[in-house]
Design a protein around this motif. Structure first.
Motif, mmCIF file in Angstrom:
data_model
loop_
_atom_site.group_PDB
_atom_site.id
_atom_site.type_symbol
_atom_site.label_atom_id
_atom_site.label_comp_id
_atom_site.label_asym_id
_atom_site.label_seq_id
_atom_site.Cartn_x
_atom_site.Cartn_y
_atom_site.Cartn_z
ATOM 1 N N ILE A 226 -0.796 -4.723 -10.961
ATOM 2 C CA ILE A 226 0.379 -5.420 -11.495
ATOM 3 C C ILE A 226 1.401 -4.413 -12.005
ATOM 4 O O ILE A 226 2.601 -4.562 -11.780
ATOM 5 C CB ILE A 226 -0.032 -6.424 -12.594
ATOM 6 N N ASP A 227 0.925 -3.364 -12.683
ATOM 7 C CA ASP A 227 1.835 -2.319 -13.151
ATOM 8 C C ASP A 227 2.562 -1.667 -11.975
ATOM 9 O O ASP A 227 3.755 -1.383 -12.054
ATOM 10 C CB ASP A 227 1.082 -1.255 -13.951
ATOM 11 N N GLY A 228 1.845 -1.440 -10.862
ATOM 12 C CA GLY A 228 2.459 -0.856 -9.677
ATOM 13 C C GLY A 228 3.529 -1.758 -9.086
ATOM 14 O O GLY A 228 4.605 -1.304 -8.689
ATOM 15 N N VAL A 229 3.239 -3.058 -9.049
ATOM 16 C CA VAL A 229 4.215 -4.013 -8.517
ATOM 17 C C VAL A 229 5.441 -4.066 -9.426
ATOM 18 O O VAL A 229 6.583 -4.072 -8.945
ATOM 19 C CB VAL A 229 3.581 -5.417 -8.362
ATOM 20 N N GLU B 247 -19.381 -6.674 -17.346
ATOM 21 C CA GLU B 247 -18.895 -5.340 -16.977
ATOM 22 C C GLU B 247 -18.065 -5.397 -15.694
ATOM 23 O O GLU B 247 -17.027 -4.737 -15.583
ATOM 24 C CB GLU B 247 -20.072 -4.386 -16.798
ATOM 25 N N ARG B 248 -18.509 -6.200 -14.741
ATOM 26 C CA ARG B 248 -17.766 -6.323 -13.484
ATOM 27 C C ARG B 248 -16.394 -6.955 -13.728
ATOM 28 O O ARG B 248 -15.395 -6.541 -13.145
ATOM 29 C CB ARG B 248 -18.572 -7.169 -12.505
ATOM 30 N N MET B 249 -16.339 -7.952 -14.589
ATOM 31 C CA MET B 249 -15.065 -8.589 -14.910
ATOM 32 C C MET B 249 -14.120 -7.610 -15.605
ATOM 33 O O MET B 249 -12.910 -7.626 -15.348
ATOM 34 C CB MET B 249 -15.303 -9.829 -15.777
ATOM 35 N N GLU B 250 -14.645 -6.764 -16.465
ATOM 36 C CA GLU B 250 -13.815 -5.756 -17.131
ATOM 37 C C GLU B 250 -13.222 -4.781 -16.114
ATOM 38 O O GLU B 250 -12.036 -4.441 -16.182
ATOM 39 C CB GLU B 250 -14.632 -4.999 -18.172
ATOM 40 N N ARG B 251 -14.051 -4.332 -15.147
ATOM 41 C CA ARG B 251 -13.546 -3.422 -14.109
ATOM 42 C C ARG B 251 -12.487 -4.109 -13.260
ATOM 43 O O ARG B 251 -11.460 -3.509 -12.919
ATOM 44 C CB ARG B 251 -14.697 -2.924 -13.229
ATOM 45 N N LEU C 251 -6.818 -4.981 -11.689
ATOM 46 C CA LEU C 251 -5.722 -5.931 -11.573
ATOM 47 C C LEU C 251 -4.523 -5.494 -12.410
ATOM 48 O O LEU C 251 -3.378 -5.569 -11.952
ATOM 49 C CB LEU C 251 -6.195 -7.319 -11.993
ATOM 50 N N ASP C 252 -4.781 -5.017 -13.620
ATOM 51 C CA ASP C 252 -3.691 -4.509 -14.467
ATOM 52 C C ASP C 252 -2.971 -3.342 -13.797
ATOM 53 O O ASP C 252 -1.736 -3.259 -13.836
ATOM 54 C CB ASP C 252 -4.221 -4.073 -15.836
#
Length: 87
Positions: A53-56, A40-44, A49-50
């Motif tokens: 990355i979208d913001g960048v 669950e932590r990895m999914e969050r 992160l996505d």
């Protein structure tokens, strides 16, 4: 060894194996719970992160659009603008 003694050994082994099974089961439950929490932590983290990355990517696209517009503007005015050395 008589029958009574063998029966006592058998009961003792059965209790010890039962205790071992219980302990092992509890540890497996803890392990499974830890794995679920980690998943669950990895999914969050992946979602965060996505989003970053979208913001960048959005900022890069904005800079590229601004640069492209600036280039078009400077190329359109090339004939009228000249840089000259001091007289």
């Amino acid at each position: 060894m008589n029958e009574e003694f063998l029966k006592q050994i058998d009961e003792l082994l059965a209790r010890r194996i039962g205790t071992l099974e219980e302990s092992l089961g509890d540890k497996m439950d803890l392990l499974a719970e830890g794995q679920q929490m980690l998943s669950e932590r990895m999914e969050r983290l992946e979602i965060r992160l996505d989003e970053r990355i979208d913001g960048v990517e959005h900022r890069i696209d904005s800079v590229a659009a601004d640069l492209s517009a600036h280039r078009r503007d400077t190329e359109a005015h090339r004939k009228g603008w000249r840089v000259s050395e001091g007289e």
